[in-house]
Enzyme design. Structure first.
Site, PDB file in Angstrom:
ATOM      1  N   SER A 366      39.122  47.362  42.729  1.00 32.55           N
ATOM      2  CA  SER A 366      38.319  46.176  42.405  1.00 32.55           C
ATOM      3  C   SER A 366      38.856  44.954  43.123  1.00 32.55           C
ATOM      4  O   SER A 366      40.056  44.859  43.412  1.00 32.55           O
ATOM      5  CB  SER A 366      38.354  45.949  40.889  1.00 32.55           C
ATOM      6  N   TYR A 390      42.340  44.181  32.855  1.00 26.83           N
ATOM      7  CA  TYR A 390      41.518  45.099  33.642  1.00 26.83           C
ATOM      8  C   TYR A 390      41.969  45.109  35.096  1.00 26.83           C
ATOM      9  O   TYR A 390      42.205  46.166  35.692  1.00 26.83           O
ATOM     10  CB  TYR A 390      40.041  44.713  33.561  1.00 26.83           C
ATOM     11  N   LYS A 394      43.863  48.169  37.654  1.00 22.99           N
ATOM     12  CA  LYS A 394      43.483  48.549  39.015  1.00 22.99           C
ATOM     13  C   LYS A 394      44.656  48.350  39.978  1.00 22.99           C
ATOM     14  O   LYS A 394      44.910  49.185  40.856  1.00 22.99           O
ATOM     15  CB  LYS A 394      42.271  47.738  39.477  1.00 22.99           C
TER      16      LYS A 394
END
Length: 583
Positions: A366, A390, A394
């Site tokens: 991402s 989040y 990643k």
């Protein structure tokens, strides 16, 4: 298909390439117990005499009970077995290959069954052999099964342990070499006693002997002809791809493209934020023939038993890894859930891939790994500093990928850092349908447009941007799907890819309010908005530099904001309640 009476040669519109002579086992090696009773010096001398001036040369090496052809150029091994049950077994075949002490790019086992009924048992034994071979050498193996009555004259089945890379340059080079070899051997096989006497200093008795041996050479010609057919067929052998999270938004669109590009696909998904109806619609879109190449498995990567069950029943050439949670705001409020889903699941996946020797992955990373970049556009070698849980999952997983490759260089991993996927398939049959209140902009807008939500919350209206809203790089989901195909092909084609990151975006920034205006234009609907405070963890502006992807993957986004909003509205208008019927 080539037969013993045909002639072969490279294309007449260009000269054949200069192929090096091979003095070692690094070449096309053909081991055949079919000739174990016919290995005599006259056969070798006879063929060699007519290949001496050819640009393609065969060097013969005898490793009892096999005759080995070493052909320069491409590192491929062919193993011929006349009767799998009578002449050899898995262990002996493996030991014969191992004795060569060579690392081949690919191994082909060409076997004639003793009886038609032996088919299934052979395939089971070959499967065990292929696993053993790959575990030992880290290279793929392939099998060509021929008819028990007609032998090499009729191919009845092709099976692969891991599939075959569609590297057309390699396949073409092998075909040129085989064309040259067949042409040379057939010229020798057709040589009469009179021609031998006219072109050599041999005696009449020796010429008689060599002309009789031409029957043996014709057998060689037939085998080379079948090899050519095998290479031509093998260049399109299907590769089997595992897609984790394949029932989700990006997953379904990528699966459609994979199937259309000729791949077999297995999905594993726990349906935490997706529904099986999405997979059913993928089948509808691709049609019954391609649908037969799609398999769905209900499973959770956090459950090692689910992964083990999947990998133990079939071989995968590569994995596209989407599975994971992806909402920034939710991750801030519940980081442990994200660590459990995203980190634990991926670590389990790596373990299974290593165990079953599938060491190619396209990882769904991402743009959040860039955090709040000091300058834009974001380039892949920027400092990585995710701003929310989040994004950190990643980033952690990217670091894990780099560590795995550093420790085990045979791994090939592509990290795709994509920005903000939007839009839908042009058919309007599949699109984004999150469960509960959407966390991302476009599904929220579409739910407002169809009356499911009263207004759009715009988080942040005091950013230092032209209209005060955050700026992002929105990318059409079909462009993103094609980016995964390009990354997959890069994995197969480039053994030196290592662990490499690529941005997938348009390279242009669009503000939240600009996207709202574009959607209003596409839908003809007015979107009520509510200006809200910034969300924790959100950056001001992030968009991509796509130069590396364009140069190395040959990929570039085709769609703009107007097309994104057009297809998003088409999906929403035709499916106002997503995949579910209104209650």
């Amino acid at each position: 298909m080539a037969t013993s009476g045909s002639s072969h040669g490279p294309s007449t519109d260009q000269p054949p390439p200069s192929l090096p002579n091979s003095g070692s086992a690094a070449g096309v090696c053909i081991m055949s117990n079919a000739w174990k009773d016919e290995q005599d010096p006259s056969l070798i001398s006879f063929i060699s005499a007519f290949l001496g001036s050819n640009s393609f040369r065969l060097n013969f090496v005898s490793i009892s009970p096999d005759l080995i052809f070493n052909c320069g150029g491409v590192s491929i091994a062919f193993v011929f077995v006349t009767k799998w049950d009578d002449c050899c077994n898995v262990g002996s075949i493996f030991n014969r290959v191992k004795r060569l002490k060579a690392q081949f790019a690919r191994l082909y086992v060409v076997a004639t069954l003793s009886t038609k009924e032996q088919d299934d048992s052979f395939m089971r034994s070959y499967f065990h052999f292929s696993i053993r071979y790959e575990m030992e050498f880290g290279k793929p193996a392939f099998v060509l099964v021929t008819d028990p009555e007609m032998g090499f004259e009729k191919i009845v089945k092709i099976s692969t342990s891991r599939g075959m890379c569609k590297q057309q340059k390699v396949a073409s080079k092998v075909k040129v070499e085989l064309y040259l070899a067949i042409g040379s051997i057939e010229a020798a096989a057709k040589t009469s006693k009179e021609d031998i006497l006219a072109n050599t200093d041999l005696s009449s008795d020796k010429a008689d002997s060599l002309s009789r041996d031409s029957l043996k050479v014709q057998k060689v010609s037939i085998l080379f002809s079948k090899l050519l057919e095998f290479v031509e067929m093998g260049s399109s052998v299907e590769q089997n791809i595992l897609v984790t999270g394949g029932a989700g938004f990006i997953g379904t669109h990528t699966v459609v493209q994979l199937l259309k590009e000729g791949f077999k696909v297995s999905i594993i998904d726990n349906l935490d934020n997706s529904v099986i109806e999405a997979v059913d619609r993928v089948r509808e879109l691709v049609g019954p023939d391609l649908s037969n190449k799609l398999e769905f498995n209900l499973g959770d990567l956090r459950n090692k038993g689910d992964i083990e069950k999947l990998f133990s029943k079939q071989r995968f050439d590569a994995v596209i890894h989407f599975a994971g949670l992806k909402a920034v705001g939710e991750s801030v409020g519940n980081p442990r859930r994200y660590f459990d889903n995203n980190l634990v699941g991926t670590i389990n996946l790596y373990e299974a891939m290593a165990k079953y020797h599938c060491k190619m992955m396209v990882f769904s990373s991402s743009a959040t790994v860039y955090g709040q970049p000091e300058k834009i556009p974001c380039v892949e070698d920027f400092e990585l500093k995710a701003m929310n849980p989040y994004g950190r999952t990643k980033l952690f997983l990217e670091e894990i990928a780099r560590d795995i490759h550093a420790a085990e260089p045979e791994w090939r991993i592509v990290l795709l850092r994509y920005f903000n996927p939007v839009g839908a398939h042009e058919s309007g049959r599949i699109g984004e349908d999150p469960k509960g209140i959407p966390n991302n902009l476009m599904p929220y807008i579409q739910q407002v447009a169809v009356g499911r939500l009263p207004e759009l919350n715009v988080y942040g209206h005091d950013y230092p941007t032209e209209d005060g809203s955050a700026v992002r790089d929105y990318i059409h989901v079909m462009d993103l799907a094609d980016g995964h195909i390009a990354a997959l092909r890069k994995l197969f084609a480039d053994p030196k890819i290592g662990c490499t990151a690529y941005n997938l975006g348009t390279g242009r920034g669009t503000s939240v309010l600009e996207m709202v205006a574009a959607f209003e234009k596409a839908s003809g609907k007015k979107i009520p908005i509510k200006l809200c405070p910034r969300r924790a963890g959100d950056a001001t502006a992030v968009y991509a530099s796509t130069e590396r992807a364009e140069k190395e993957l040959g990929w570039k986004a085709k769609y703009g904001v107007d097309e994104m909003c057009r297809d998003q509205w088409n999906w929403a208008n035709n499916n106002p309640w997503g995949y579910q019927k209104k209650l």
